[in-house]
Design an enzyme around this catalytic site. Sequence first.
Site, PDB file in Angstrom:
ATOM      1  N   GLY A   1      -4.182   1.828  -3.202  1.00  0.00           N
ATOM      2  CA  GLY A   1      -5.109   2.594  -3.537  1.00  0.00           C
ATOM      3  C   GLY A   1      -4.364   3.504  -5.421  1.00  0.00           C
TER       4      GLY A   1
ATOM      5  N   SER B   1      -0.247  -4.939   1.123  1.00  0.00           N
ATOM      6  CA  SER B   1      -0.310  -4.075  -0.049  1.00  0.00           C
ATOM      7  C   SER B   1      -0.570  -4.301  -1.758  1.00  0.00           C
ATOM      8  CB  SER B   1       0.406  -2.788  -0.257  1.00  0.00           C
ATOM      9  OG  SER B   1       0.278  -1.275   0.626  1.00  0.00           O
ATOM     10  N   PRO B   2      -1.479  -5.969  -1.943  1.00  0.00           N
ATOM     11  CA  PRO B   2      -1.724  -5.739  -3.505  1.00  0.00           C
ATOM     12  C   PRO B   2      -2.165  -5.015  -4.272  1.00  0.00           C
ATOM     13  CG  PRO B   2      -3.082  -6.548  -1.426  1.00  0.00           C
ATOM     14  CD  PRO B   2      -1.699  -6.129  -0.870  1.00  0.00           C
ATOM     15  N   LEU B   3      -2.326  -3.611  -3.525  1.00  0.00           N
ATOM     16  CA  LEU B   3      -3.794  -3.179  -4.654  1.00  0.00           C
ATOM     17  C   LEU B   3      -2.223  -1.620  -4.496  1.00  0.00           C
ATOM     18  CD1 LEU B   3      -7.375  -3.937  -4.133  1.00  0.00           C
ATOM     19  CD2 LEU B   3      -5.112  -4.613  -5.713  1.00  0.00           C
TER      20      LEU B   3
ATOM     21  N   PHE C   1      -4.633   2.388  -9.109  1.00  0.00           N
ATOM     22  CA  PHE C   1      -5.954   2.443  -9.678  1.00  0.00           C
ATOM     23  C   PHE C   1      -6.401   4.437  -9.651  1.00  0.00           C
ATOM     24  CE2 PHE C   1      -7.324  -0.826  -7.134  1.00  0.00           C
ATOM     25  CZ  PHE C   1      -7.284  -1.540  -8.158  1.00  0.00           C
TER      26      PHE C   1
ATOM     27  N   TYR D   1      -1.676  -2.828  15.655  1.00  0.00           N
ATOM     28  CA  TYR D   1      -2.466  -2.156  14.102  1.00  0.00           C
ATOM     29  C   TYR D   1      -3.231  -1.118  15.441  1.00  0.00           C
ATOM     30  CZ  TYR D   1      -0.721  -4.390  10.756  1.00  0.00           C
ATOM     31  OH  TYR D   1      -0.033  -5.689   9.362  1.00  0.00           O
TER      32      TYR D   1
END
Lengths: 299, 299, 299
Positions: free
Chosen positions: C214, C209-211, C217, C53
């Site tokens: 980005g 990456s539960p969203l 949205f 990372y």
Amino acid sequence: MKINMSKSGLELSRIVQGMMRLNEWGFSKKELENFILKAIDFGVTTFDHADIYGNHTCEKIFGEVLKSNSSLRNKIQLITKCGIMVKNEKYQRRVKHYNTSKIHIIESVENSLKNLNTDHIDLLLIHRPDPFMNPEEISEAFDELYNSGKVLYFGVSNFTIQQFKTLQSWVNVPLITNQIEISPYNIEHFENDNIYFLMEKRINPMAWSPLAGGNLFKINSEKASKIFYALKEIGKDFSIDSLDTIAYAWLLSHPAGIIPISGSGKIERLENAVKSLELKLSPEQWYIIYEAALGHRVP
Amino acid sequence: MKINMSKSGLELSRIVQGMMRLNEWGFSKKELENFILKAIDFGVTTFDHADIYGNHTCEKIFGEVLKSNSSLRNKIQLITKCGIMVKNEKYQRRVKHYNTSKIHIIESVENSLKNLNTDHIDLLLIHRPDPFMNPEEISEAFDELYNSGKVLYFGVSNFTIQQFKTLQSWVNVPLITNQIEISPYNIEHFENDNIYFLMEKRINPMAWSPLAGGNLFKINSEKASKIFYALKEIGKDFSIDSLDTIAYAWLLSHPAGIIPISGSGKIERLENAVKSLELKLSPEQWYIIYEAALGHRVP
Amino acid sequence: MKINMSKSGLELSRIVQGMMRLNEWGFSKKELENFILKAIDFGVTTFDHADIYGNHTCEKIFGEVLKSNSSLRNKIQLITKCGIMVKNEKYQRRVKHYNTSKIHIIESVENSLKNLNTDHIDLLLIHRPDPFMNPEEISEAFDELYNSGKVLYFGVSNFTIQQFKTLQSWVNVPLITNQIEISPYNIEHFENDNIYFLMEKRINPMAWSPLAGGNLFKINSEKASKIFYALKEIGKDFSIDSLDTIAYAWLLSHPAGIIPISGSGKIERLENAVKSLELKLSPEQWYIIYEAALGHRVP
């Protein structure tokens, strides 16, 4: 004419009569009773329902006959299903969805028992794999239904191999079938290995839409045409004109012990299905139909 | 140079000579004997046949040499296959199909024994997964062939993971290999997890078409070109010009214990294959070829 | 707010804070310490790292805080990963590739321990399935790391069902998670059955990456738009405006025990995630989002 569902003990007839369109057949109670009695005469003693068939009406229509003829129940086996939450004028939901919560499964079976005028379901199936399923709740529901004698055996429908394994790992009762679509028009469960999995586990598949909803006998696509002529060719081998008999023989000859569900309300169609029990396809004959389904020769 | 097929006890050579095109090589009996003797010199003692190779002629051609040189049989291992029913001028069938019935398997092996002039097959493979297979019949055939000493070991070819599990669940003998297509040109069995499954079961895969039938060395597509230059790059690392050696090294370096089958009748090609046994690719070198096969970098 | 990773004994927080972009957040050491302390206040005590990372910088930045605040280490759980060999200006390799050799795994963990200023990793994951993996070497590496107390628990990331089974069959320690991408935008692990497999094995998936980075949205595609309005609709049910809370609730309501990883450096976003723990979606609410992800109604 009976088939023993693996080691479970449940005996179903080799061919099953499906009741999905019972509400469309326009039968009087007497006519339905006659249909059932003739089916039994043919050796077809298993009847396949679901809570939602006919927008939740078919079980009730069938149950009226069981109510008026009390000797019938002991001569037949009843399958029903639960888990689909339809959305329409009658059932005003936000979306069609699945529900396999403990409370819903039990409620649905209680309704089915009432509709069918019976005190037990022989075989209850989860209608569709529910990605939101809580297998622990399903297990509790199955235990409760089994212990109360309301459901004798349990299974699933349209499950993948892994979904079957997952649910089986959670429930205490054996899952004794997976009811999947199989026909010369739809061989996806050969291609996704589901049939081989059931053979590994010594579990009989049930086949819905064994005639592909009539598509087998239409010549409106290259695929349909290939299958039509393949069925015709094998029909000629046996001097049989009814292509549905050949399609059933193709399913029944398979070593997996596939149990087809005849969905027609015409007793002649069921007779054509039953006739197939006398035929045994050779590997070559079986492949003539399989390769028509595949669209090409095997490698 | 020997590889032990898991716990089975059968020892095959690390590289196998395939006989699929023997009938096309134009060998005299003496030339074939010399080819076999040179292969043995290289340490390549396993020969891969099938009943149908050369339209059912290759086993017989090979068997002539075994007949005239009786000391050969004990120095080599014979693999053959059964189950494909070809259709051509010589075999007038309605369609090409598969047949894995008990009677056909036994008959096919009897023919192979006669053609090869031997009293036993070291390893018998079901050539293709047969969607119409009756695993109980295959089990009976395998038992009979094993108990009579006619076949020492059993396996399959081109099976999926589930098909392998299903057949294994029915037969009493261990299935000791799955012969599948693997090459830098064809990595489908990485992508469908078959190779990982065989690693789980400690089973050596055999690789047919390890050079993709020559496609590896053509630059007639973007894919072929990428792979060609990747092989060339690794060849340079080892100062080796023969790209087939690099392709074999790519297979042999893999921890699954892949056994490649060299299909050429030119002894120099087999020599190039054998040379690869001295090479050990690093992860980075192995990935340079793998990513060329994949068509993109790993994520 | 803790979740027990199956029978393993490891306790992680129900939501995990991801550190993949720590190097981009521009935190001073004090700011990072405050962020960590607030996360712990929220009950988020598990921090997800990987060797690579921030091009191998994030572990080190985090480790500086652990060095200066010696009371922190016992309040948190550290996850890190290994196996990816990046290629860039700093790491001059021929290609990006994977390396899961024993020597690399151990070396990578030693580096992580040094960078993080700790004497143990709570959970080590193999970052990507390595088609060149030698499971025997991985097993030896895991044993050595476990026996020395340097790593307490082990798992994988982005593995298929079969890859998981294969590795588990070789290693002596239990693999206690598979960290995979799951969000209303990416339901591939429902479709490939991975989630059901983990449910069979009583293993908690972790969701990266539960969203969807980005994408949830944005209304820049039909799919994104469908999901956006589904989240909005469910938000309205709970009078909640922050759609990320709804997305987390969708994951947390699922019976598989999915552990989402929040990747933002804004503490308000983590707060939105934590708020979701109070919500419990009904099957119908869950399906409104699932069917938006699917792009059509369930059959």
